[in-house]
Scaffold this motif. Sequence first.
Motif, short mmCIF file in Angstrom:
data_model
loop_
_atom_site.label_atom_id
_atom_site.label_comp_id
_atom_site.label_asym_id
_atom_site.label_seq_id
_atom_site.Cartn_x
_atom_site.Cartn_y
_atom_site.Cartn_z
N UNK A 13 0.82 -1.21 0.00
CA UNK A 13 0.00 0.00 0.00
C UNK A 13 0.86 1.27 0.00
N UNK A 14 1.92 1.27 0.79
CA UNK A 14 2.80 2.45 0.86
C UNK A 14 3.49 2.67 -0.48
N UNK A 15 4.06 1.63 -1.06
CA UNK A 15 4.76 1.75 -2.33
C UNK A 15 3.76 2.09 -3.45
N UNK A 16 2.63 1.41 -3.46
CA UNK A 16 1.61 1.69 -4.48
C UNK A 16 1.07 3.11 -4.37
N UNK A 17 0.82 3.58 -3.17
CA UNK A 17 0.36 4.95 -2.97
C UNK A 17 1.39 5.98 -3.39
N UNK A 18 2.65 5.69 -3.08
CA UNK A 18 3.72 6.60 -3.49
C UNK A 18 3.83 6.67 -5.00
N UNK A 19 3.75 5.53 -5.66
CA UNK A 19 3.83 5.50 -7.13
C UNK A 19 2.64 6.23 -7.75
N UNK A 20 1.44 6.03 -7.21
CA UNK A 20 0.26 6.72 -7.73
C UNK A 20 0.39 8.23 -7.56
N UNK A 21 0.93 8.65 -6.43
CA UNK A 21 1.13 10.08 -6.19
C UNK A 21 2.15 10.66 -7.17
N UNK A 22 3.24 9.97 -7.39
CA UNK A 22 4.27 10.45 -8.32
C UNK A 22 3.76 10.49 -9.75
N UNK A 23 2.95 9.53 -10.14
CA UNK A 23 2.41 9.49 -11.50
C UNK A 23 1.41 10.61 -11.71
N UNK A 24 0.62 10.93 -10.70
CA UNK A 24 -0.42 11.95 -10.85
C UNK A 24 0.13 13.37 -10.82
N UNK A 25 1.33 13.58 -10.30
CA UNK A 25 1.91 14.92 -10.22
C UNK A 25 2.49 15.31 -11.58
N UNK A 26 2.35 16.59 -11.92
CA UNK A 26 2.94 17.07 -13.17
C UNK A 26 4.28 17.73 -12.88
N UNK A 27 5.06 17.87 -13.91
CA UNK A 27 6.36 18.50 -13.79
C UNK A 27 6.17 20.00 -13.60
N UNK A 28 6.80 20.60 -12.60
CA UNK A 28 6.65 22.05 -12.42
C UNK A 28 7.33 22.79 -13.57
N UNK A 29 6.69 23.84 -14.02
CA UNK A 29 7.24 24.63 -15.11
C UNK A 29 7.30 26.10 -14.68
N UNK A 30 8.32 26.77 -15.15
CA UNK A 30 8.47 28.19 -14.86
C UNK A 30 8.38 28.94 -16.18
N UNK A 31 7.47 29.88 -16.26
CA UNK A 31 7.31 30.70 -17.46
C UNK A 31 7.74 32.11 -17.14
N UNK A 32 8.73 32.59 -17.86
CA UNK A 32 9.16 33.96 -17.71
C UNK A 32 8.15 34.86 -18.41
N UNK A 33 7.60 35.78 -17.68
CA UNK A 33 6.63 36.74 -18.22
C UNK A 33 7.29 38.11 -18.33
N UNK A 34 6.69 39.01 -19.11
CA UNK A 34 7.28 40.36 -19.26
C UNK A 34 7.44 41.08 -17.93
N UNK A 35 6.51 40.85 -17.01
CA UNK A 35 6.60 41.51 -15.69
C UNK A 35 7.87 41.10 -14.95
N UNK A 36 8.25 39.84 -15.10
CA UNK A 36 9.47 39.36 -14.43
C UNK A 36 10.69 40.11 -14.96
N UNK A 37 10.77 40.28 -16.28
CA UNK A 37 11.90 40.99 -16.86
C UNK A 37 11.89 42.47 -16.46
N UNK A 38 10.72 43.08 -16.46
CA UNK A 38 10.64 44.48 -16.05
C UNK A 38 11.09 44.68 -14.61
N UNK A 39 10.68 43.77 -13.73
CA UNK A 39 11.12 43.86 -12.33
C UNK A 39 12.63 43.71 -12.22
N UNK A 40 13.20 42.79 -12.99
CA UNK A 40 14.64 42.61 -12.95
C UNK A 40 15.35 43.84 -13.48
N UNK A 41 14.86 44.39 -14.59
CA UNK A 41 15.49 45.58 -15.16
C UNK A 41 15.45 46.74 -14.17
N UNK A 42 14.33 46.90 -13.47
CA UNK A 42 14.23 47.95 -12.46
C UNK A 42 15.24 47.73 -11.33
#
Length: 123
Positions: A13-42
């Motif tokens: 149950x522990x191993x199966x639950x862990x595998x199900x949790x890992x399979x259901x999670x998506x890969x985190x993604x970071x999207x650079x938006x124009x606001x991020x660049x403007x804040x950095x430039x400032x």
Amino acid sequence: MLVYLVAFVVCLLVVGGSMALLISMSTPRYRTEPEHLLQLFERVLNHQASETEWNALVGYPIRHDDSLEAVRRNAQDIMDDHGRPWQAAQGGCLLSRRGRCELTTLRDDLASRMLVEQGKRSF
């Protein structure tokens, strides 16, 4: 024998639950938006940004927006031509005076482009 069976079921149950949790999670993604660049430039223009901050945003390609990728490449060119990371480490500015002028122009261009896009969205 019953203890082994209970231990096996609990482990399954522990191993199966862990595998199900890992399979259901998506890969985190970071999207650079124009606001991020403007804040950095400032932050760079206000002598508050570090080289690490700069590299975290400007050092990686932006694949979801070609115009934003062009801004990122221009910012990287400014750093290549006018960057002074050794002074930023000592409390100075990340760019020379000429680099700050070019970055100001780039920041103003990006900000005006963002205003135009927001105006198009509101109609």
